[in-house]
Write a protein that holds these residues in place. Structure first.
Motif, PDB file in Angstrom:
ATOM      1  N   LYS A 210      -5.894  -3.471   2.348  1.00  0.00           N
ATOM      2  CA  LYS A 210      -5.485  -4.666   3.091  1.00  0.00           C
ATOM      3  C   LYS A 210      -4.604  -5.574   2.230  1.00  0.00           C
ATOM      4  O   LYS A 210      -4.437  -5.344   1.031  1.00  0.00           O
ATOM      5  CB  LYS A 210      -6.728  -5.432   3.580  1.00  0.00           C
ATOM      6  CG  LYS A 210      -7.669  -4.596   4.442  1.00  0.00           C
ATOM      7  CD  LYS A 210      -7.006  -4.063   5.684  1.00  0.00           C
ATOM      8  CE  LYS A 210      -7.126  -5.030   6.850  1.00  0.00           C
ATOM      9  NZ  LYS A 210      -6.634  -4.403   8.117  1.00  0.00           N
ATOM     10  N   ASP A 211      -4.090  -6.626   2.848  1.00  0.00           N
ATOM     11  CA  ASP A 211      -3.131  -7.523   2.197  1.00  0.00           C
ATOM     12  C   ASP A 211      -3.649  -8.111   0.878  1.00  0.00           C
ATOM     13  O   ASP A 211      -4.829  -8.447   0.763  1.00  0.00           O
ATOM     14  CB  ASP A 211      -2.792  -8.696   3.128  1.00  0.00           C
ATOM     15  CG  ASP A 211      -2.026  -8.242   4.357  1.00  0.00           C
ATOM     16  OD1 ASP A 211      -1.476  -7.130   4.344  1.00  0.00           O
ATOM     17  OD2 ASP A 211      -1.988  -9.017   5.338  1.00  0.00           O
TER      18      ASP A 211
ATOM     19  N   PRO B  69     -10.720  -4.317   0.901  1.00  0.00           N
ATOM     20  CA  PRO B  69     -10.538  -5.565   1.653  1.00  0.00           C
ATOM     21  C   PRO B  69      -9.379  -6.416   1.119  1.00  0.00           C
ATOM     22  O   PRO B  69      -8.935  -6.226  -0.014  1.00  0.00           O
ATOM     23  CB  PRO B  69     -11.871  -6.307   1.440  1.00  0.00           C
ATOM     24  CG  PRO B  69     -12.827  -5.306   0.917  1.00  0.00           C
ATOM     25  CD  PRO B  69     -12.018  -4.268   0.223  1.00  0.00           C
ATOM     26  N   ALA B  70      -8.940  -7.341   1.942  1.00  0.00           N
ATOM     27  CA  ALA B  70      -7.887  -8.263   1.536  1.00  0.00           C
ATOM     28  C   ALA B  70      -8.332  -9.044   0.304  1.00  0.00           C
ATOM     29  O   ALA B  70      -9.508  -9.398   0.175  1.00  0.00           O
ATOM     30  CB  ALA B  70      -7.564  -9.228   2.674  1.00  0.00           C
ATOM     31  N   LEU B  71      -7.400  -9.272  -0.599  1.00  0.00           N
ATOM     32  CA  LEU B  71      -7.640 -10.079  -1.803  1.00  0.00           C
ATOM     33  C   LEU B  71      -8.713  -9.510  -2.736  1.00  0.00           C
ATOM     34  O   LEU B  71      -9.283 -10.231  -3.539  1.00  0.00           O
ATOM     35  CB  LEU B  71      -8.007 -11.517  -1.420  1.00  0.00           C
ATOM     36  CG  LEU B  71      -6.849 -12.334  -0.847  1.00  0.00           C
ATOM     37  CD1 LEU B  71      -7.367 -13.504  -0.036  1.00  0.00           C
ATOM     38  CD2 LEU B  71      -5.932 -12.822  -1.957  1.00  0.00           C
TER      39      LEU B  71
END
Ligand SMILES: [Zn+2]
Ligand SMILES: [Zn+2]
Lengths: 190, 489
Positions: free
Chosen positions: A132-133, A150-152
């Motif tokens: 993810k981003d 997951p993001a971050l």
């Protein structure tokens, strides 16, 4: 900003497209008609991008798409994921967002990589991985097939594991770093 | 970066806790202060599973405690949901769980008895903890001769459900384990230390007998200022979004500072052996003892207003321990420590950094970044001779403002290394910047003359912070020659 030295390349080694993509002539771009480069994306020397591994049956199809300000490092292999589903072997498309840097000699078989993602050197990103981003994968990390990052999230290790959450300003940092890198990547005549 | 009034010396390992990269810091407008991840108050704004990214409603987090990871251990479920509850049945009959229940049954009446004797008035939580501590300490006291205190001595003796100690006890290993090991076919058949360590105190030795465990959910956090409780970070509802409803980060208030030590490519190459492997990527350089180096600091202004910046090198603080040394040797050592192995010169006058403008964000091409680094190298000279603010025409200038470009100002400094200098060239720098606190006017923006006349106007505000500047490492001359020789072979 602006104090880091330029990264020079021999002008004749790279092809520059109208949208500012810079692709090394020493990179292997298989099936270029199935590959989309978003603009200002750099494909370094020795990289292999397998746009030729497309889904059977369909005619012209996007196999690998890369956004803007991406970097595929030296010797990287970017190859679409595959599986046998209901008795049929097939390749599946890979989508990579904007501002994604992949370090040298990494092998990527992800399904989706978001934007503002940093992948280190010598990583193995297993089949159908979803990143993810704003995630960051440390050097030498091995992500198992079907992993989800997951993001971050900052991931590290073999097998890759979550280490910590990245700062809230990661998006801005990665964006300015990837832009700066593109601007530092300069041609040297002859 | 540190907002502390006086930061600790940058060379101590313990000082790292006082400094944080700018991009990890927050800024409270209410307090006009920098906040860090260590001091902010946090609350969970949402949970999600790191494996499947499912956003778990907070209510079910409380009800089910957590979600599950699955493994091939021959457990079948009657229905696809509520796995935690279904597995609870197995857990409830596990010996360690029964033991825990028994412990609770044993201690709870005791706890109740002691807490009631303490009388009402306390909050339930602290009473509970106090009572537990009392019970535990009296139990402890009973076993130590002379410590016991009369009336509390009559605690009944707890008898464990299962005998834990001894070769046949639960999880005690012994002959059984030795036998398993003898017939082992693959190391993977044994459950790993990590697998056992974090679970219960009696996890099976066989990997195939391991039960699925709950994996911790991840959360997104809302962060508040510890002093005034104002929200500094508030994530959007969606767990995988990287956007924020509120995001007060220090990088939007404080100038970003980067440092560069221009060394000619040849020097860099010959030093590559002496350097630590990744110095190239971190931008850390090595310098030779006894020499003088120019360096550059770039200041980038995130504000929509120009700023006036003043820099000062913090004097090394001497601790009491350094001041008094009983032995002469120690004193000599301390004298060495006390004298920093380098001296830094920075421009002493204030300089301006132009305002940030949105337009520059889009004009992200050539003129903005790095192009004229070479020019800089040429202009400041590559190297060695000290040249303190020689402003005479035609002479190289190393200390002072070197360049202004968009919202970035590059200034030059100089570092003189002592002959016997060692270690990192690291120093604390006090950065003070003055800005106009009201809304900006469009005229005379970035004009230094206009700024200096505006200085008299009372709505100018000054903010100061300390930052650590790390120029690189000092390499003794002899080390460098041997490294160069090694290269030639
Ligand atoms: Zn703090
Ligand atoms: Zn506050």
């Amino acid at each position: 900003m602006g104090l880091q030295p330029p990264v020079y390349y021999i002008k004749s080694e790279y092809i520059e497209t109208d949208t500012g993509n810079k692709v090394s002539r020493r990179a292997t771009i298989a099936g270029p008609q199935n590959i989309i480069l978003g603009g200002k994306t750099i494909i370094a020397s020795g990289a292999i991008i397998r746009g030729d591994l497309r889904r059977t049956g369909t005619g012209h199809a996007v196999v690998i798409s890369l956004g803007r300000y991406c970097l595929i490092g030296e010797g990287c292999v970017v190859r679409p994921p595959y599986k046998t589903y209901r008795g049929n072997f097939n390749y599946y498309p890979m989508k990579i967002g904007d501002h994604v840097h992949i370090g040298a000699n990494s092998v990527v078989e992800a399904a989706t990589i978001g934007s503002h993602v940093e992948i280190g050197k010598n990583c193995i990103i297993g089949k159908f991985t979803i990143i993810k981003d704003c995630a960051k994968i440390a050097d030498n990390t091995v992500l198992m097939p079907n992993s989800v990052v997951p993001a971050l999230a900052y991931c590290f290790g073999s097998p890759g594991q979550f280490v910590e959450d990245l700062p809230e300003s990661t998006q801005e940092i990665v964006e300015s770093e990837t832009k700066a890198y593109y601007n530092r990547f300069q041609a040297l005549e002859s | 970066m540190s907002a502390a009034p006086v930061p600790p010396p940058p060379n101590l390992p313990s000082s790292s806790a006082s400094f944080h990269p700018l991009h990890t810091l927050y800024f409270c407008e209410e307090c006009d202060a920098v906040r860090c991840n260590r001091c902010v108050a946090i609350e969970v704004s949402g949970y999600y599973c790191p494996n499947c990214l499912f956003e778990v409603p907070s209510a079910s987090v409380r009800a089910e405690r957590n979600r599950w990871d699955s493994a091939e251990v021959g457990i079948t479920f009657e229905k696809p949901t509520g796995l935690a509850q279904q597995l609870q049945k197995f857990e409830d009959s596990a010996p360690e769980f029964l033991e825990f229940e028994r412990l609770k049954d044993f201690f709870e009446p005791l706890v109740r008895a002691t807490s009631s004797s303490h009388g009402p008035g306390n909050t339930s939580h602290s009473t509970h903890v106090n009572a537990l501590t009392t019970a535990a300490s009296s139990a402890l006291a009973r076993d130590i001769p002379g410590v016991s205190k009369g009336s509390k001595d009559d605690l009944p003796v707890y008898r464990a459900r299962v005998e834990v100690s001894g070769a046949s006890g639960l999880g005690a290993g012994g002959d059984g384990d030795a036998d398993i090991m003898r017939h082992l076919e693959s190391p993977a058949d044994v459950s790993g230390l990590e697998q056992r360590w974090l679970s219960s105190w009696a996890e099976p030795l066989h990997a195939r007998e391991l039960k699925p465990i709950r994996i911790p959910l991840h959360s997104r956090l809302t962060k508040r200022c510890p002093a005034c409780r104002h929200i500094l970070i508030k994530p959007e509802q969606k767990a995988q979004s990287v956007r924020y409803k509120i995001k007060l980060v220090a990088a939007n208030y404080l100038p970003a500072i980067s440092v560069n030590l221009p060394i000619s490519q040849t020097t860099r190459k010959s030093m590559s052996i002496a350097q630590k492997e990744d110095d190239g990527s971190t931008g850390k350089s090595t310098m030779i003892a006894g020499k003088t180096y120019p360096f550059q600091l770039s200041m980038t202004n995130p504000l929509y207003d120009p700023i006036q910046v003043r820099l000062a090198v913090q004097r090394q603080q001497l601790s009491a321990a350094d001041e008094v040394g009983p032995g002469s040797n120690v004193e000599a050592d301390n004298a060495k420590l006390r004298r920093p192995p380098f001296a830094v010169t920075l421009p002493s006058t204030a300089f301006s950094v132009a305002a940030f403008a949105e337009a520059w964000e889009y004009e992200d091409d050539e003129e903005m970044f790095g192009v004229d680094d070479d020019e800089l190298l040429v202009r400041t000279g590559n190297g060695a001779s000290p040249s303190k603010e020689r402003s005479a025409r035609g002479k190289v200038k190393t200390v002072g403002v070197l360049e202004k470009k968009a919202n970035t100002t590059v200034i030059g400094g100089e570092v003189v290394l002592s002959r016997d200098g060692r270690g990192d060239v690291k120093f604390n720098m006090l950065v003070s910047y003055t800005y106009r606190s009201d809304e900006p006017q469009d005229d005379n923006e970035g004009d230094p003359k206009a700024r200096s006349t505006a200085k008299a106007v009372p709505e100018m505000k000054t903010f100061s912070f300390y930052t650590v500047v790390n120029l690189g490492m000092i390499v003794p001359k002899e080390d460098l020659t041997s490294a160069a020789n090694a290269m030639e072979m």
